[in-house]
Design an enzyme around this catalytic site. Sequence first.
Site, mmCIF file in Angstrom:
data_model
loop_
_atom_site.group_PDB
_atom_site.id
_atom_site.type_symbol
_atom_site.label_atom_id
_atom_site.label_comp_id
_atom_site.label_asym_id
_atom_site.label_seq_id
_atom_site.Cartn_x
_atom_site.Cartn_y
_atom_site.Cartn_z
ATOM 1 N N ASP A 169 49.597 0.194 17.390
ATOM 2 C CA ASP A 169 49.968 -0.582 18.845
ATOM 3 C C ASP A 169 49.934 -2.257 18.868
ATOM 4 O OD1 ASP A 169 50.068 1.383 21.026
ATOM 5 O OD2 ASP A 169 47.916 1.880 20.683
ATOM 6 N N GLU A 223 55.593 16.751 6.752
ATOM 7 C CA GLU A 223 55.385 16.768 8.179
ATOM 8 C C GLU A 223 56.725 17.598 8.559
ATOM 9 O OE1 GLU A 223 54.859 16.911 11.147
ATOM 10 O OE2 GLU A 223 53.298 15.348 11.597
ATOM 11 N N ASN A 257 58.179 10.887 16.991
ATOM 12 C CA ASN A 257 57.168 11.626 16.097
ATOM 13 C C ASN A 257 57.708 13.276 15.976
ATOM 14 O OD1 ASN A 257 54.700 13.450 15.811
ATOM 15 N ND2 ASN A 257 53.985 11.315 14.691
ATOM 16 N N ASP A 317 47.786 17.541 16.185
ATOM 17 C CA ASP A 317 49.118 17.072 15.705
ATOM 18 C C ASP A 317 50.175 17.947 15.952
ATOM 19 O OD1 ASP A 317 50.891 15.886 14.066
ATOM 20 O OD2 ASP A 317 49.596 15.153 12.664
ATOM 21 N N ASN A 347 51.647 13.320 20.221
ATOM 22 C CA ASN A 347 51.986 13.765 18.853
ATOM 23 C C ASN A 347 52.962 14.826 18.889
ATOM 24 O OD1 ASN A 347 52.213 14.248 16.121
ATOM 25 N ND2 ASN A 347 50.585 12.952 15.820
#
Length: 335
Positions: A177, A55, A154, A264, A209
Site C-alpha cells: 500500500d 498460484e 490478483n 486467498d 484476493n
Amino acid sequence: MSGMFLSACASSPPDANAPGGKSIGRVVAFDPAFHALVPKDARIEKIAEGFEWSEGPAWVAKGGYLLFNDVPGNTMHRWSPRDGASVFLKPSGYAGADTAGLREAGANGLEAEASGTVLLADSGSRLIARFDPVTKQKTTLAATYEGKRFNSPNDIARRNDGVVFFTDPPYGLKGIDESPLKEQPVNGVYRLDTDGSVHLIDGALKFPNGVALSPDQRTLYVGNSDRDQPVWIAYRLDERGNVLDRRVLADATDLAAKAEGAPDGLCVSSDGHLFASAPGGLLVMDATGKRLGMIETGARVSNCAFGEDGRTLFLTSHAFVARVRVNATGLGFAP
C-alpha cells in the site's frame, strides 16, 4: 467448534504400483457432510514442487493439462498426467527490464475459457489479459480504471456471458500500500464488461484476493486476505452484474489465531460448495458459510481448481502443487 462432529483422517499411503507423487497431509472433517464431498481415505498427492509461491491453477480442457504460476518467479508452468511439470511461459507477467518497483513480477490468477484461451490476472504488468496457450500471445482487456493503472490484479472469474470479475490488491508492488507506483486510491473488486468498460463494485476491502462465482452466477465470492479481517464476502448480483447486496459469508479470525494463511483463492463445486484457501489449509464450506472440513497439505494453500474429469481438485500450496480425488464435481464439468 464445540458441539460439532470432528474427525481427522490421514491420507491413505501411496500404492507402490500406482503412478504419481508422494502422499502428504490429511483431511479433517468438522461435519459428517464433509465426506460426501471429500472421501475419508482421500489421498493428497504432491505432483510438482520447487516453486517460490505457486498460484492461479486452471485446467485447460482442450489439451488436458493444468496451467499454474510461480508469481515471484515470473513463470507459468504446465502439468499433465502424461508429461508431468514443465516451464510453459517465462516471463509470465512483466517482460520489461525495470523491475525495481515490483514485488511480484509474474502473472497470478488464471481462468480457462471453453474456447481454449485463458484469462490472466497479470500482477506484474498490472492488467487483465486473454492468453492463447497455442500461440502464447496476450491480448490486453483492461489496464486502467478512471485513467489510473491497476495495482496488481490478483484473481479472476468469468461469467458465462463473458462478464469478468477480478480483484486488485497491491501485493505485486514493493511496499504494497505504500508503493509510490500505486495509483488506485482503493484495493478494489472490479467488473469488466464485454464492451471493455470497467466498474468498481467494492472498494472497502483492505486486501481483496480470491474470487469465484456460484453455480447460478448470481453470487460473487471474494476472499479478503487481511489478517485483521480474514473474511469471505458474498455479493448478490443482478443480471448485469451490479451488486444488489453484500454480506460477510464467513469469518476465519479464529483459524488465523492458530495457523498461518488467510482467505486467498477459492473454487466452487457444481452443487455450490466452496473450497477456499484459509489459515491451516483448504477450507470446505457450504453456500451458507458453514464449515464442513479442511484439506491440509502441511503448507499454506494459495488457490485451487477442479480438473481432469471434474473430480480432481488441484491445490497450489506454497512451494508445490498437489491434487486430490474428491466426490464433488467442479463447475463446468459433467456430473
